[in-house]
Design a protein around this motif. Structure first.
Motif, PDB file in Angstrom:
ATOM      1  N   VAL A  28      13.711   1.759   3.604  1.00 24.89           N
ATOM      2  CA  VAL A  28      12.639   1.410   4.530  1.00 24.89           C
ATOM      3  C   VAL A  28      11.669   0.427   3.896  1.00 24.89           C
ATOM      4  O   VAL A  28      11.248  -0.559   4.495  1.00 24.89           O
ATOM      5  N   VAL A  29      11.278   0.681   2.641  1.00 23.84           N
ATOM      6  CA  VAL A  29      10.339  -0.186   1.941  1.00 23.84           C
ATOM      7  C   VAL A  29      10.878  -0.434   0.536  1.00 23.84           C
ATOM      8  O   VAL A  29      11.756   0.280   0.051  1.00 23.84           O
ATOM      9  N   ASN A  30      10.326  -1.448  -0.147  1.00 27.09           N
ATOM     10  CA  ASN A  30      10.846  -1.756  -1.480  1.00 27.09           C
ATOM     11  C   ASN A  30      10.265  -0.839  -2.539  1.00 27.09           C
ATOM     12  O   ASN A  30       9.277  -0.125  -2.312  1.00 27.09           O
ATOM     13  N   VAL A  36       3.551   2.132  -5.996  1.00 28.28           N
ATOM     14  CA  VAL A  36       2.108   2.167  -5.727  1.00 28.28           C
ATOM     15  C   VAL A  36       1.754   3.405  -4.907  1.00 28.28           C
ATOM     16  O   VAL A  36       0.739   4.081  -5.170  1.00 28.28           O
ATOM     17  N   ALA A  37       2.595   3.747  -3.916  1.00 27.26           N
ATOM     18  CA  ALA A  37       2.359   4.942  -3.104  1.00 27.26           C
ATOM     19  C   ALA A  37       2.381   6.198  -3.975  1.00 27.26           C
ATOM     20  O   ALA A  37       1.567   7.103  -3.793  1.00 27.26           O
ATOM     21  N   ALA A  38       3.320   6.243  -4.917  1.00 25.49           N
ATOM     22  CA  ALA A  38       3.398   7.395  -5.826  1.00 25.49           C
ATOM     23  C   ALA A  38       2.134   7.502  -6.667  1.00 25.49           C
ATOM     24  O   ALA A  38       1.625   8.603  -6.933  1.00 25.49           O
ATOM     25  N   HIS A  39       1.620   6.334  -7.109  1.00 28.22           N
ATOM     26  CA  HIS A  39       0.373   6.335  -7.878  1.00 28.22           C
ATOM     27  C   HIS A  39      -0.773   6.937  -7.070  1.00 28.22           C
ATOM     28  O   HIS A  39      -1.513   7.791  -7.567  1.00 28.22           O
ATOM     29  N   TRP A  40      -0.924   6.496  -5.801  1.00 26.52           N
ATOM     30  CA  TRP A  40      -1.996   7.034  -4.959  1.00 26.52           C
ATOM     31  C   TRP A  40      -1.812   8.532  -4.739  1.00 26.52           C
ATOM     32  O   TRP A  40      -2.783   9.295  -4.739  1.00 26.52           O
ATOM     33  N   HIS A  41      -0.562   8.961  -4.556  1.00 27.54           N
ATOM     34  CA  HIS A  41      -0.315  10.383  -4.318  1.00 27.54           C
ATOM     35  C   HIS A  41      -0.674  11.218  -5.541  1.00 27.54           C
ATOM     36  O   HIS A  41      -1.248  12.305  -5.420  1.00 27.54           O
ATOM     37  N   THR A  55      -7.704   4.171   1.398  1.00 26.97           N
ATOM     38  CA  THR A  55      -7.692   3.867   2.839  1.00 26.97           C
ATOM     39  C   THR A  55      -7.449   2.390   3.087  1.00 26.97           C
ATOM     40  O   THR A  55      -6.675   2.015   3.982  1.00 26.97           O
ATOM     41  N   GLU A  56      -8.080   1.529   2.283  1.00 27.97           N
ATOM     42  CA  GLU A  56      -7.894   0.089   2.440  1.00 27.97           C
ATOM     43  C   GLU A  56      -6.441  -0.300   2.161  1.00 27.97           C
ATOM     44  O   GLU A  56      -5.855  -1.124   2.858  1.00 27.97           O
ATOM     45  N   TRP A  57      -5.850   0.290   1.112  1.00 27.08           N
ATOM     46  CA  TRP A  57      -4.443   0.006   0.799  1.00 27.08           C
ATOM     47  C   TRP A  57      -3.529   0.500   1.916  1.00 27.08           C
ATOM     48  O   TRP A  57      -2.592  -0.192   2.326  1.00 27.08           O
ATOM     49  N   LEU A  58      -3.814   1.698   2.435  1.00 25.64           N
ATOM     50  CA  LEU A  58      -2.974   2.293   3.468  1.00 25.64           C
ATOM     51  C   LEU A  58      -2.953   1.434   4.726  1.00 25.64           C
ATOM     52  O   LEU A  58      -1.917   1.288   5.384  1.00 25.64           O
ATOM     53  N   GLU A  59      -4.103   0.835   5.060  1.00 24.79           N
ATOM     54  CA  GLU A  59      -4.225   0.069   6.303  1.00 24.79           C
ATOM     55  C   GLU A  59      -3.823  -1.396   6.146  1.00 24.79           C
ATOM     56  O   GLU A  59      -3.726  -2.125   7.138  1.00 24.79           O
ATOM     57  N   ALA A  60      -3.558  -1.833   4.906  1.00 27.62           N
ATOM     58  CA  ALA A  60      -3.264  -3.248   4.662  1.00 27.62           C
ATOM     59  C   ALA A  60      -1.876  -3.657   5.141  1.00 27.62           C
ATOM     60  O   ALA A  60      -1.651  -4.830   5.466  1.00 27.62           O
ATOM     61  N   HIS A  64       3.022   0.424   3.801  1.00 26.19           N
ATOM     62  CA  HIS A  64       2.285   1.279   2.871  1.00 26.19           C
ATOM     63  C   HIS A  64       2.232   2.717   3.396  1.00 26.19           C
ATOM     64  O   HIS A  64       2.429   3.670   2.648  1.00 26.19           O
ATOM     65  N   ARG A  65       1.949   2.858   4.686  1.00 28.18           N
ATOM     66  CA  ARG A  65       1.888   4.199   5.270  1.00 28.18           C
ATOM     67  C   ARG A  65       3.274   4.859   5.275  1.00 28.18           C
ATOM     68  O   ARG A  65       3.407   6.049   5.000  1.00 28.18           O
ATOM     69  N   VAL A  66       4.318   4.065   5.572  1.00 27.39           N
ATOM     70  CA  VAL A  66       5.684   4.600   5.548  1.00 27.39           C
ATOM     71  C   VAL A  66       6.027   5.115   4.157  1.00 27.39           C
ATOM     72  O   VAL A  66       6.576   6.203   3.988  1.00 27.39           O
ATOM     73  N   ALA A  67       5.688   4.321   3.136  1.00 26.22           N
ATOM     74  CA  ALA A  67       5.985   4.704   1.759  1.00 26.22           C
ATOM     75  C   ALA A  67       5.210   5.947   1.346  1.00 26.22           C
ATOM     76  O   ALA A  67       5.761   6.858   0.723  1.00 26.22           O
ATOM     77  N   TYR A  68       3.919   5.982   1.707  1.00 27.57           N
ATOM     78  CA  TYR A  68       3.111   7.137   1.312  1.00 27.57           C
ATOM     79  C   TYR A  68       3.599   8.407   1.995  1.00 27.57           C
ATOM     80  O   TYR A  68       3.681   9.473   1.377  1.00 27.57           O
ATOM     81  N   ASP A  69       3.948   8.308   3.286  1.00 33.67           N
ATOM     82  CA  ASP A  69       4.480   9.470   4.000  1.00 33.67           C
ATOM     83  C   ASP A  69       5.757   9.970   3.328  1.00 33.67           C
ATOM     84  O   ASP A  69       5.977  11.177   3.178  1.00 33.67           O
ATOM     85  N   ALA A  70       6.626   9.040   2.917  1.00 32.92           N
ATOM     86  CA  ALA A  70       7.874   9.424   2.278  1.00 32.92           C
ATOM     87  C   ALA A  70       7.616  10.143   0.959  1.00 32.92           C
ATOM     88  O   ALA A  70       8.230  11.164   0.653  1.00 32.92           O
ATOM     89  N   ILE A  71       6.686   9.607   0.152  1.00 35.52           N
ATOM     90  CA  ILE A  71       6.346  10.230  -1.132  1.00 35.52           C
ATOM     91  C   ILE A  71       5.803  11.634  -0.917  1.00 35.52           C
ATOM     92  O   ILE A  71       6.237  12.601  -1.552  1.00 35.52           O
ATOM     93  N   ALA A  72       4.838  11.774  -0.020  1.00 34.86           N
ATOM     94  CA  ALA A  72       4.183  13.064   0.193  1.00 34.86           C
ATOM     95  C   ALA A  72       5.149  14.090   0.767  1.00 34.86           C
ATOM     96  O   ALA A  72       5.139  15.259   0.373  1.00 34.86           O
ATOM     97  N   LEU A  73       6.006  13.670   1.699  1.00 31.49           N
ATOM     98  CA  LEU A  73       6.939  14.608   2.306  1.00 31.49           C
ATOM     99  C   LEU A  73       7.985  15.053   1.308  1.00 31.49           C
ATOM    100  O   LEU A  73       8.386  16.226   1.278  1.00 31.49           O
ATOM    101  N   ASP A  74       8.464  14.154   0.434  1.00 26.71           N
ATOM    102  CA  ASP A  74       9.436  14.544  -0.576  1.00 26.71           C
ATOM    103  C   ASP A  74       8.801  15.498  -1.582  1.00 26.71           C
ATOM    104  O   ASP A  74       9.420  16.458  -2.041  1.00 26.71           O
TER     105      ASP A  74
END
Length: 350
Positions: A28-30, A36-41, A55-60, A64-74
């Motif tokens: 889905v994402v590179n 970076v998403a893992a770092h924020w998590h 929040t700024e990174w997530l909305e940019a 970014h949101r797809v990656a963060y959701d994937a990290i958090a759900l895993d």
């Protein structure tokens, strides 16, 4: 067979076979965005988390949101796979209720690793979190409460389980324990089984689930239902018809006003209390303060006019009684306390 950190003996091959999907296989994402998403998590559990920057990174970028959701759900799979891991523990019976202490919530998250090695390491770590005990016989009904200092894991109806937030309680009824009553907040993970229906009572409302992951926050005056995966049905004699709530959505009920609001909900943020954060997105202020009562131990009263305000942000659970003060600072409100009552009002000039 191997010995776990707490002395329990487990079948390593069985644990390694659990479905912990490597994040790095996603197309889905590179990988750079995933890193970076893992770092924020990882940073989200720290007291000095930069929520504005996050929040700024997530909305940019939508990726970014797809990656963060994937990290958090895993990451959440370690908790969600607890029943399967328990069945893989071969020589020591498992208790179906495990307390999670403050230290559990402050632990460092595992570095993510792809492939079979990452799967085996994650599974072994999850097994170490399960303390050996004695499997009790299942009564027709029981009540389980979480302490005011921590959460509690509860297994029910075979392979279903939930995380009960601090100071919350759950009644389980029937031999199959599919009829539940929740006071407080809980995150539910219910695998789909044909013909099985789980009903959670929250005051005059019922949440009917056939297999999904979702959060319920039930207080005296408010109800919040947010779905991370699948679909649940919200039913009540007060509603003209059942409401279907699908993944990425939430319903908020203000019981005194008799209003029902449909909202969006980021799946990765559903059940955020499990990670030590209370994350709200455009949430009515009366809902937020009603849920904070369990942490402050005091009744929170809003000054006239504040009932229409909304809050977006994150509050650290480990701040306990200071959560209301944290909320007031973020919303530029004034706090005054008198015995068991906390009053919030608009700061001068607002």
């Amino acid at each position: 067979m191997r010995k776990g950190d707490h002395g329990g003996v487990y079948n390593h091959d069985a644990l390694a076979g659990l479905a912990l999907a490597p994040l790095w296989e996603t197309d889905v994402v590179n990988e750079d965005i995933l890193l970076v998403a893992a770092h924020w998590h990882l940073q989200s559990s720290a007291d000095d988390m930069d929520w504005t920057g996050f929040t700024e990174w997530l909305e940019a970028d939508p990726d970014h949101r797809v990656a963060y959701d994937a990290i958090a759900l895993d990451d959440a799979l370690l908790d969600d796979l607890r029943p399967q891991i328990a069945r893989a523990l071969s020589q020591t019976p498992q208790t179906d209720i495990v307390d999670i202490s403050e230290a559990r919530r402050r632990r460092r998250w595992l570095p993510w690793a792809g492939g079979a090695v990452g799967t085996a390491v994650a599974a072994g770590f999850a097994a170490a979190l399960l303390l050996p005990g004695t499997q009790p016989s299942a009564p027709d009904s029981r009540q389980v409460s979480a302490p005011v200092t921590g959460m509690r894991q509860i297994a029910f109806a075979g392979d279903a389980h939930m995380t009960l937030a601090r100071g919350s309680s759950l009644d389980l009824s029937g031999a199959d324990q599919r009829d539940l009553t929740l006071q407080g907040t809980g995150y539910f993970s219910v695998p789909h089984q044909p013909g099985r229906q789980i009903v959670i009572h929250a005051g005059e409302f019922q949440i009917v689930d056939l297999g999904t992951r979702f959060e319920i926050a039930n207080t005296k005056n408010t109800l919040r239902v947010a779905v991370a995966e699948g679909t649940v049905s919200l039913r009540s004699a007060k509603l003209p018809a059942p409401m279907q709530i699908s993944a990425g959505h939430a319903v908020v009920v203000l019981k005194k006003l008799g209003t029902v609001q449909q909202m969006s909900a980021t799946p990765a943020m559903v059940g955020s209390f499990r990670k030590g954060q209370l994350v709200y997105e455009d949430m009515p202020l009366p809902v937020v303060t009603a849920e904070l009562h369990r942490y402050s131990g005091k009744r929170i009263v809003l000054a006239p006019g504040l009932e229409q305000r909304r809050f977006s942000g994150a509050l650290a659970v480990n701040h306990g009684s200071e959560l209301v003060t944290d909320l007031a600072k973020l919303m530029d409100l004034r706090v005054s306390s008198q015995q068991n009552i906390i009053r919030l009002s608009a700061a001068s000039g607002n």
